[in-house]
Scaffold this motif. Sequence first.
Motif, PDB file in Angstrom:
ATOM      1  N   GLN A 304       0.875  -1.188   0.000  1.00 53.39           N
ATOM      2  CA  GLN A 304       0.000   0.000   0.000  1.00 53.39           C
ATOM      3  C   GLN A 304       0.903   1.226   0.000  1.00 53.39           C
ATOM      4  O   GLN A 304       1.438   1.611   1.028  1.00 53.39           O
ATOM      5  N   SER A 305       1.048   1.834  -1.179  1.00 53.82           N
ATOM      6  CA  SER A 305       2.079   2.867  -1.309  1.00 53.82           C
ATOM      7  C   SER A 305       1.761   4.153  -0.541  1.00 53.82           C
ATOM      8  O   SER A 305       2.624   5.005  -0.376  1.00 53.82           O
ATOM      9  N   ARG A 306       0.517   4.293  -0.068  1.00 55.72           N
ATOM     10  CA  ARG A 306       0.168   5.543   0.632  1.00 55.72           C
ATOM     11  C   ARG A 306       0.158   5.367   2.158  1.00 55.72           C
ATOM     12  O   ARG A 306      -0.287   6.247   2.887  1.00 55.72           O
ATOM     13  N   ILE A 307       0.644   4.225   2.612  1.00 52.68           N
ATOM     14  CA  ILE A 307       0.601   3.948   4.056  1.00 52.68           C
ATOM     15  C   ILE A 307       2.017   3.791   4.609  1.00 52.68           C
ATOM     16  O   ILE A 307       2.811   3.009   4.080  1.00 52.68           O
ATOM     17  N   PHE A 308       2.310   4.535   5.674  1.00 49.06           N
ATOM     18  CA  PHE A 308       3.677   4.594   6.208  1.00 49.06           C
ATOM     19  C   PHE A 308       3.692   4.282   7.704  1.00 49.06           C
ATOM     20  O   PHE A 308       2.666   4.362   8.388  1.00 49.06           O
ATOM     21  N   PHE A 309       4.916   4.027   8.196  1.00 48.52           N
ATOM     22  CA  PHE A 309       5.118   3.598   9.589  1.00 48.52           C
ATOM     23  C   PHE A 309       6.310   4.362  10.166  1.00 48.52           C
ATOM     24  O   PHE A 309       7.322   4.554   9.478  1.00 48.52           O
ATOM     25  N   PHE A 310       6.192   4.777  11.427  1.00 48.55           N
ATOM     26  CA  PHE A 310       7.325   5.443  12.105  1.00 48.55           C
ATOM     27  C   PHE A 310       7.249   5.048  13.577  1.00 48.55           C
ATOM     28  O   PHE A 310       6.313   5.433  14.281  1.00 48.55           O
TER      29      PHE A 310
END
Length: 349
Positions: A304-310
């Motif tokens: 899912q290219s629009r979902i990120f993690f930090f």
Amino acid sequence: MKVNYLIVGQGLAGSLLAWHLLSRGQRVLVVDPEEEVTSSKVAAGLVTPLAGNRFNIPKGLSERLDYAHSFYWSAEETTRSHFFHHQRIARLFRSKDERETWEARIAEDPGAYKKFSGPSSLQNNKILAPHGSFEMKGGGWMDLPKFLSATRYHLLERLGYAIGLIDPDEVEVEENFVKWKNIEADGIIFAQGWQGNQNRFFDWIPIRPTAGDILDLTIPEISDVSHIINSGGWLIPKGEGAFRAGSTYRHDLDDPYGYDEGRTEVIKKVNQLTRAPFEVSSQRTGIRPVIRRSQVFMGRHPSQSRIFFFNGLGSKGVLNGPWHANRLVDYILDEVPLPECSDIRSNFF
Ligand SMILES: Cc1cc2nc3c(=O)[nH]c(=O)nc-3n(C[C@H](O)[C@H](O)[C@H](O)COP(=O)(O)OP(=O)(O)OC[C@H]3O[C@@H](n4cnc5c(N)ncnc54)[C@H](O)[C@@H]3O)c2cc1C
């Protein structure tokens, strides 16, 4: 409502991301439930460049530390608030062996250690330092609750903050945007702290929540101490005989807020630092988001290219967080590759 990025959680991680996205002209909405107890609200906020008992200089330390100093200074200027406290740290040796390890390190590469250390200036016979000490440079502590609230006001002025809980199951992913309730965004970044894998997108990331306890104390007999005292346990002077002390690392989370065990352990640590009598005035417990040691992990969801993690800021979030937030924002906006050691896709997928 349309924004560029929706950020899940306003702990240290979400706040750092928000600052970095705003500085790149992006519109953000940060959503947080305002729980009373979170890791960021409990943390001591210590920055100890030479942590651990081997005294290694971690790769990239100098760059990360300089970046953190300049980032916090600039956020203080913008918000007219003071939350980062540069303070001398007296690192007491725990044993003769530890002292010898230190001496060997210095002898190997005196130039590398010069930036982070110098001779001790601590003079107080109530502090227990039978094996001596050195002074750690470049450290201090951050008032995290103050940083969080200054950030929240900064966001509110830009309509960039809302109280709430984002249920990942309510996040719709379309080809050109993501949607949560009536909000459309170019992307969504999950910065949920220790709950970061209770999430259908990132349940494959091995988060190891680690509870920790901190005590507030009064120690009138060492009220003149102005150094942070660090040696396994630590003491941060808060003025007029008040100190904060910590900390513990508990992995058994059956009863994470079980105060007795944590309290006893911190008291034991304080007794190893000073012979002065003290009184405990309060205790706080929080759960750190630890993935692998205190290494930050971040990146894009594999499909899912629009979902990120930090996440994964661990016990060094104040020092390491700003540099990593900057790298993640460079990656999201400009496709600048992430450091491989921090990329969730190369490490866990
Ligand atoms: C006792 C103790 C001592 C520490 N000492 C230090 C120290 O000296 N130095 C240091 O650098 N670090 C220290 N830390 C670690 C530091 O607290 C963390 O590195 C950092 O604060 C973690 O920030 P975070 O934003 O990742 O997590 P958190 O602070 O946990 O923030 C996550 C936020 O996300 C919110 N959230 C979760 N799920 C959702 C959802 N579905 N929707 C919306 N919001 C959501 C949570 O409510 C929370 O506000 C300490 C921690 C503890 C517990």
